[in-house]
Write a protein that holds these residues in place. Structure first.
Motif, mmCIF file in Angstrom:
data_model
loop_
_atom_site.group_PDB
_atom_site.id
_atom_site.type_symbol
_atom_site.label_atom_id
_atom_site.label_comp_id
_atom_site.label_asym_id
_atom_site.label_seq_id
_atom_site.Cartn_x
_atom_site.Cartn_y
_atom_site.Cartn_z
ATOM 1 N N ALA A 241 48.256 125.649 39.842
ATOM 2 C CA ALA A 241 46.903 125.721 40.403
ATOM 3 C C ALA A 241 46.588 127.097 40.964
ATOM 4 C CB ALA A 241 46.727 124.666 41.488
ATOM 5 N N PHE A 242 47.640 127.887 41.210
ATOM 6 C CA PHE A 242 47.439 129.193 41.828
ATOM 7 C C PHE A 242 47.571 130.338 40.834
ATOM 8 C CE2 PHE A 242 48.250 126.229 45.136
ATOM 9 C CZ PHE A 242 47.459 126.659 46.181
ATOM 10 N N ALA A 243 47.612 130.001 39.551
ATOM 11 C CA ALA A 243 47.577 131.039 38.527
ATOM 12 C C ALA A 243 46.188 131.683 38.516
ATOM 13 C CB ALA A 243 47.892 130.433 37.160
ATOM 14 N N LYS A 248 41.576 125.582 41.651
ATOM 15 C CA LYS A 248 42.722 124.952 42.305
ATOM 16 C C LYS A 248 42.586 123.445 42.425
ATOM 17 C CE LYS A 248 43.871 129.144 44.896
ATOM 18 N NZ LYS A 248 42.849 129.976 44.251
ATOM 19 N N ASN A 249 41.496 122.984 42.986
ATOM 20 C CA ASN A 249 41.338 121.536 43.183
ATOM 21 C C ASN A 249 41.335 120.776 41.861
ATOM 22 O OD1 ASN A 249 41.199 121.291 46.062
ATOM 23 N ND2 ASN A 249 39.183 122.260 45.991
ATOM 24 N N TRP A 250 40.715 121.366 40.846
ATOM 25 C CA TRP A 250 40.678 120.731 39.525
ATOM 26 C C TRP A 250 42.088 120.635 38.939
ATOM 27 C CZ3 TRP A 250 38.139 117.703 36.392
ATOM 28 C CH2 TRP A 250 38.441 117.709 35.034
ATOM 29 N N THR A 251 42.859 121.717 39.044
ATOM 30 C CA THR A 251 44.211 121.722 38.492
ATOM 31 C C THR A 251 45.096 120.716 39.215
ATOM 32 O OG1 THR A 251 43.962 124.057 37.924
ATOM 33 C CG2 THR A 251 46.196 123.172 37.924
ATOM 34 N N ILE A 252 44.956 120.609 40.527
ATOM 35 C CA ILE A 252 45.726 119.619 41.287
ATOM 36 C C ILE A 252 45.347 118.206 40.852
ATOM 37 C CG2 ILE A 252 46.074 118.645 43.587
ATOM 38 C CD1 ILE A 252 45.801 121.541 44.663
ATOM 39 N N ALA A 253 44.058 117.958 40.701
ATOM 40 C CA ALA A 253 43.596 116.626 40.290
ATOM 41 C C ALA A 253 44.091 116.274 38.892
ATOM 42 C CB ALA A 253 42.071 116.566 40.340
ATOM 43 N N THR A 254 44.033 117.226 37.968
ATOM 44 C CA THR A 254 44.488 116.944 36.602
ATOM 45 C C THR A 254 46.005 116.784 36.538
ATOM 46 O OG1 THR A 254 44.484 119.327 36.096
ATOM 47 C CG2 THR A 254 42.517 118.063 35.507
ATOM 48 N N THR A 255 46.729 117.457 37.442
ATOM 49 C CA THR A 255 48.174 117.260 37.521
ATOM 50 C C THR A 255 48.489 115.816 37.889
ATOM 51 O OG1 THR A 255 48.709 119.558 38.086
ATOM 52 C CG2 THR A 255 50.268 117.874 38.814
ATOM 53 N N LEU A 256 47.799 115.298 38.883
ATOM 54 C CA LEU A 256 48.032 113.911 39.304
ATOM 55 C C LEU A 256 47.628 112.922 38.213
ATOM 56 C CD1 LEU A 256 46.798 114.204 42.992
ATOM 57 C CD2 LEU A 256 49.160 114.120 42.185
ATOM 58 N N LEU A 257 46.542 113.228 37.497
ATOM 59 C CA LEU A 257 46.124 112.378 36.382
ATOM 60 C C LEU A 257 47.155 112.415 35.265
ATOM 61 C CD1 LEU A 257 44.021 110.602 34.987
ATOM 62 C CD2 LEU A 257 42.883 112.705 34.211
#
Length: 337
Positions: A241-243, A248-257
């Motif tokens: 998410a920090f690349a 960031k929030n989108w990448t975190i959400a898609t990681t959990l999905l």
């Protein structure tokens, strides 16, 4: 009496960290006050600073996940016998400070003779590694594990504890850090220039038993592909998410999905998400038992954390920048006294 602490003034880059001075707090009923000697710096602190870490106080507040210090005050109901003792604690927030008041049940006594910098270095990173190995993945001697970011604070802890558990170790890192991985008993893999999925297959034939993935995002699917039958994927971070140029929030959400979707695949492989804060809340007995075990191993010389950098508290911004640039191997520590 005054004390100094670092606060996050608003979400943003390292420049939002500011040193402020306030009246030293008095411990309330059931609390101890700790004169902080040192606090660790972790990527979770950067997530807090960026405003993407859940469950934290309203800004302004002090980050700082773990501390070591001397008990210099006790509240009602707490034994005065604790005064003067060195303790560690998983604070989650508040560690970037010269003083803190925390519940008595959060502290763990440090064995006599243990260096305080070494002691604080096991609180977050080694407890995380230990619990993922023994409380989540339930490793068995001889199993193969793959560690992403193997030269970082949790990565080096996983290597050291994995070796003690009799595991076969593989770790991804940039080439400049391969020497550290090899020294700790792991087989390094260059994630910049190699396809780690293909490399694991080449090295092992049929894959690994467990992957510890702090990267998240699309990396999870690739990690899953390295697992042999009956393997376990343990996700515990969101570094992707920090690349640059990532939301960031989108990448975190898609990681959990993505984790949720991987869990649905009916192929005998298992997927877990680990959070030390959640684990401590659900199993406080594990927290005390595991951290006590690690501190005794430290006193006995069975483990030795790698200290990447020691910086004064007022240089917290530089500490964050070092982590963001992946410029260190091991643990970054802020000296508070």
């Amino acid at each position: 009496m005054k004390y100094r602490h670092i606060v996050i003034t608003h979400p943003g880059d390292s420049s939002v960290l500011r040193m402020v001075e306030d009246e030293r707090p008095d411990p309330q009923s059931g609390e101890v006050r700790v004169r902080i000697l040192a606090t660790g710096v972790a990527f979770t602190d950067i997530m807090m600073r960026e405003g993407v870490y859940p469950g934290v106080p309203k800004i302004p507040y002090s980050p700082g996940y773990d501390i070591v210090g001397i008990v210099d005050g006790v509240g009602a109901g707490v034994s005065s016998g604790l005064l003067g003792h060195m303790v560690v604690a998983l604070t989650i927030v508040g560690g970037y400070s010269e003083s803190i008041c925390i519940p008595e049940q959060d502290i763990v006594l440090v064995p006599f003779g243990v260096d305080p910098i070494d002691a604080v270095s096991v609180v977050l990173h080694y407890t995380t590694a230990y619990q993922m190995l023994h409380r989540i993945a339930y490793v068995n001697p001889g199993e193969r594990i793959l560690i992403h970011g193997a030269a970082g604070g949790v990565g080096t802890a996983l290597l050291e504890l994995g070796k003690l558990a009799g595991l076969e170790l593989y770790g991804t890192a940039s080439p400049s850090k391969h020497g550290t991985i090899a020294k700790l008993g792991g087989i390094p893999i260059d994630y910049h220039n190699e396809d780690f999925v293909a490399r694991i297959r080449q090295l092992t034939g049929d894959g690994v038993d467990i992957v510890f993935d702090a990267v998240g995002g699309r990396n999870l699917t690739r990690s899953y592909k390295t697992l042999r039958s009956g393997g376990r994927l343990v996700s515990y971070g969101f570094l992707s998410a920090f690349a640059p140029h990532r939301h960031k929030n989108w990448t975190i959400a898609t990681t959990l999905l993505r984790l949720a979707m991987l869990k649905l695949i009916p192929d005998r492989r298992k997927v877990f998400f680990y959070s030390i804060a959640d684990c401590k809340a659900k199993h406080p007995d594990w927290y005390h038992e595991d951290l006590t075990t690690l501190l005794h191993w430290l006193a006995e010389g069975k483990i030795k954390p790698i200290i990447a950098k020691r910086l004064p508290l007022q240089e917290a911004a530089q500490a964050h920048e070092l982590l963001e640039q992946s410029a260190v191997t091991g643990k970054v520590v802020l000296i508070c006294r």
